[in-house]
Scaffold this motif. Sequence first.
Motif, short mmCIF file in Angstrom:
data_model
loop_
_atom_site.label_atom_id
_atom_site.label_comp_id
_atom_site.label_asym_id
_atom_site.label_seq_id
_atom_site.Cartn_x
_atom_site.Cartn_y
_atom_site.Cartn_z
N ARG A 5 0.81 -1.21 0.00
CA ARG A 5 0.00 0.00 0.00
C ARG A 5 0.85 1.26 0.00
O ARG A 5 0.53 2.22 -0.71
N ILE A 6 1.95 1.29 0.75
CA ILE A 6 2.79 2.50 0.80
C ILE A 6 3.45 2.76 -0.55
O ILE A 6 3.58 3.90 -0.99
N ILE A 7 3.84 1.70 -1.25
CA ILE A 7 4.48 1.87 -2.56
C ILE A 7 3.48 2.41 -3.57
O ILE A 7 3.79 3.33 -4.32
N TRP A 8 2.29 1.85 -3.61
CA TRP A 8 1.27 2.35 -4.52
C TRP A 8 0.87 3.78 -4.17
O TRP A 8 0.62 4.60 -5.06
N GLY A 9 0.80 4.08 -2.88
CA GLY A 9 0.45 5.44 -2.46
C GLY A 9 1.47 6.47 -2.92
O GLY A 9 1.11 7.55 -3.39
N ALA A 39 11.17 14.82 -14.32
CA ALA A 39 9.98 14.12 -13.82
C ALA A 39 10.25 12.63 -13.66
O ALA A 39 9.85 12.02 -12.66
N PHE A 40 10.93 12.04 -14.62
CA PHE A 40 11.25 10.62 -14.53
C PHE A 40 12.17 10.34 -13.35
O PHE A 40 11.95 9.39 -12.59
N MET A 47 10.11 6.32 -5.76
CA MET A 47 9.81 4.90 -5.68
C MET A 47 10.91 4.14 -4.93
O MET A 47 10.61 3.23 -4.15
N VAL A 48 12.16 4.50 -5.14
CA VAL A 48 13.25 3.85 -4.40
C VAL A 48 13.12 4.12 -2.91
O VAL A 48 13.27 3.21 -2.08
N ALA A 50 10.34 4.77 -1.29
CA ALA A 50 9.18 4.04 -0.80
C ALA A 50 9.48 2.56 -0.64
O ALA A 50 9.10 1.94 0.36
N ILE A 51 10.19 1.98 -1.58
CA ILE A 51 10.52 0.55 -1.50
C ILE A 51 11.48 0.29 -0.34
O ILE A 51 11.31 -0.67 0.42
N CYS A 52 12.48 1.14 -0.15
CA CYS A 52 13.41 0.98 0.98
C CYS A 52 12.69 1.14 2.31
O CYS A 52 12.96 0.41 3.26
N THR A 53 11.75 2.09 2.38
CA THR A 53 10.97 2.26 3.61
C THR A 53 10.12 1.03 3.88
O THR A 53 10.02 0.57 5.02
#
Length: 62
Positions: A5-9, A39-40, A47-48, A50-53
């Motif tokens: 959920r955090i990654i999608w958020g 932007a990219f 995203m990196v 969020a994934i690490c978190t």
Amino acid sequence: MKKYRIIWGVAIGVLIAMLIGARYNFFPFIGELIYRVIAFCTFIICMVIAICTHITISHIKK
């Protein structure tokens, strides 16, 4: 799905922020190509983070 959920958020939040900024003509630098690159990179960095978190939180819970 619930554990990602955090990654999608973060992904949806970053995309919405970029769309709102584009709607109000907020381009931080002149030139369309430079805006796409920034932007990219912003999306990839968010995203990196969020994934690490997510990985850190899942290891702490164990």
